[in-house]
Design an enzyme around this catalytic site. Structure first.
Site, mmCIF file in Angstrom:
data_model
loop_
_atom_site.group_PDB
_atom_site.id
_atom_site.type_symbol
_atom_site.label_atom_id
_atom_site.label_comp_id
_atom_site.label_asym_id
_atom_site.label_seq_id
_atom_site.Cartn_x
_atom_site.Cartn_y
_atom_site.Cartn_z
ATOM 1 N N ASP A 11 0.464 -1.142 0.261
ATOM 2 C CA ASP A 11 -0.198 -0.301 -0.252
ATOM 3 C C ASP A 11 1.200 1.152 -0.275
ATOM 4 O O ASP A 11 1.553 1.765 0.614
ATOM 5 C CB ASP A 11 -0.923 0.080 1.246
ATOM 6 C CG ASP A 11 -1.664 -0.707 1.229
ATOM 7 O OD1 ASP A 11 -2.782 -1.629 0.071
ATOM 8 O OD2 ASP A 11 -2.541 -1.776 2.196
ATOM 9 N N ASP A 130 -13.604 -2.984 -1.821
ATOM 10 C CA ASP A 130 -13.684 -2.941 0.422
ATOM 11 C C ASP A 130 -15.180 -2.592 0.613
ATOM 12 O O ASP A 130 -15.856 -1.930 -0.569
ATOM 13 C CB ASP A 130 -12.995 -1.363 0.111
ATOM 14 C CG ASP A 130 -11.405 -1.249 -0.689
ATOM 15 O OD1 ASP A 130 -10.579 -2.369 -1.162
ATOM 16 O OD2 ASP A 130 -11.127 -0.264 -1.109
#
Length: 258
Positions: A11, A130
């Site tokens: 990330d 998500d």
């Protein structure tokens, strides 16, 4: 039986690898190029690079960093964050990405999945999703988990498969960074709904959690970040554990040296 895959995730924010809990409280986890080199040596099956602030900051993914990370790898490399057009994807593929991950832009403009699949082939397109459990219903979130939608997870995964996605990267926001295990019940339900691979993400804390993601969650691959970045789980040790559990996994010469 298809071989299961172990996928570290980078990330990226401001050019550095970061990790948080439930998508917040981010802390530095190291240089992405050095981490990429390490994971290649340790025997990771693939690597995912997500520029987590690209969509929020309305800028394009860090192409130069993608190029440098790709140069450190000899395994498949998926890149996402800020991809909203065929030209964005083409630029990343030219800079060394093997697959393109789309998330927020695909929800806002679902036809983007069709266009990307037609341009590059569905094997190249990963739709990242998500989602959070809201009163018993799994709902899709955008912009790194900051923006709720009215789209239900199960409806969305069916649609993205029909539109040409080659894989689904499902991250449970409820489990992300908690190290309490993956959302296995939901993973298993999704695996029945679609015929494309599902990558489990969110919740890895022990080697047993990976075993459960494959055996209970029926995942095709398992993705994790902090447990790998901080050395809490070594990929060679994880693969040995999976092998002992009779889970089909790729064992490399690098794995056997650790």
């Amino acid at each position: 039986m298809l071989t299961k895959r172990i996928i570290p995730c980078l990330d990226i924010k401001d050019g550095r690898t970061v990790k948080g809990v439930n998508f917040v409280n981010l802390r530095d986890a190291g240089d992405p190029v050095e981490l990429a080199k390490r994971y290649t040596i340790e025997g990771a099956d693939e690597l995912v690079f997500l520029d987590i602030s690209a969509t929020e900051q309305k800028r394009k993914t860090l192409s130069d960093l993608v190029l440098r990370v790709a140069g450190a790898l000899n395994i498949p490399f998926t890149v996402g964050g800020g991809v909203s057009s065929v030209s964005d994807a083409k630029n990343l593929l030219r800079n060394g990405a093997d697959k393109i991950a789309v998330n927020s832009a695909a929800v806002k403009t679902p036809d983007l999945i069709n266009k990307l699949s037609k341009s590059f082939g569905n094997q190249c397109i990963v739709v990242a999703v998500d989602a959070k459990n809201i009163d018993g219903r799994w709902m899709v979130y955008l912009v790194g988990g900051k923006v709720p939608t009215h789209i239900e997870l199960k409806d969305w995964v069916i649609e993205v498969e029909h539109r040409g996605a080659g894989e689904i990267l499902f991250t449970s926001m409820d489990h992300d960074g908690t190290k309490n295990g993956f959302a296995n019940q939901t993973l298993a339900e999704l695996s029945v709904l679609v015929n494309i691979p599902i990558i489990a993400s969110g919740g890895a804390g022990t080697t047993d959690h990976f075993v459960d993601a494959f055996k209970i969650g029926k995942a095709d691959a398992a993705l994790a970040a902090s447990v790998f970045h901080y050395g809490e789980i070594k990929i060679p040790d994880l693969k040995k554990k999976l092998k002992q559990e009779n889970i089909e996994i790729r064992i490399t010469d690098e794995n056997s040296r650790f």
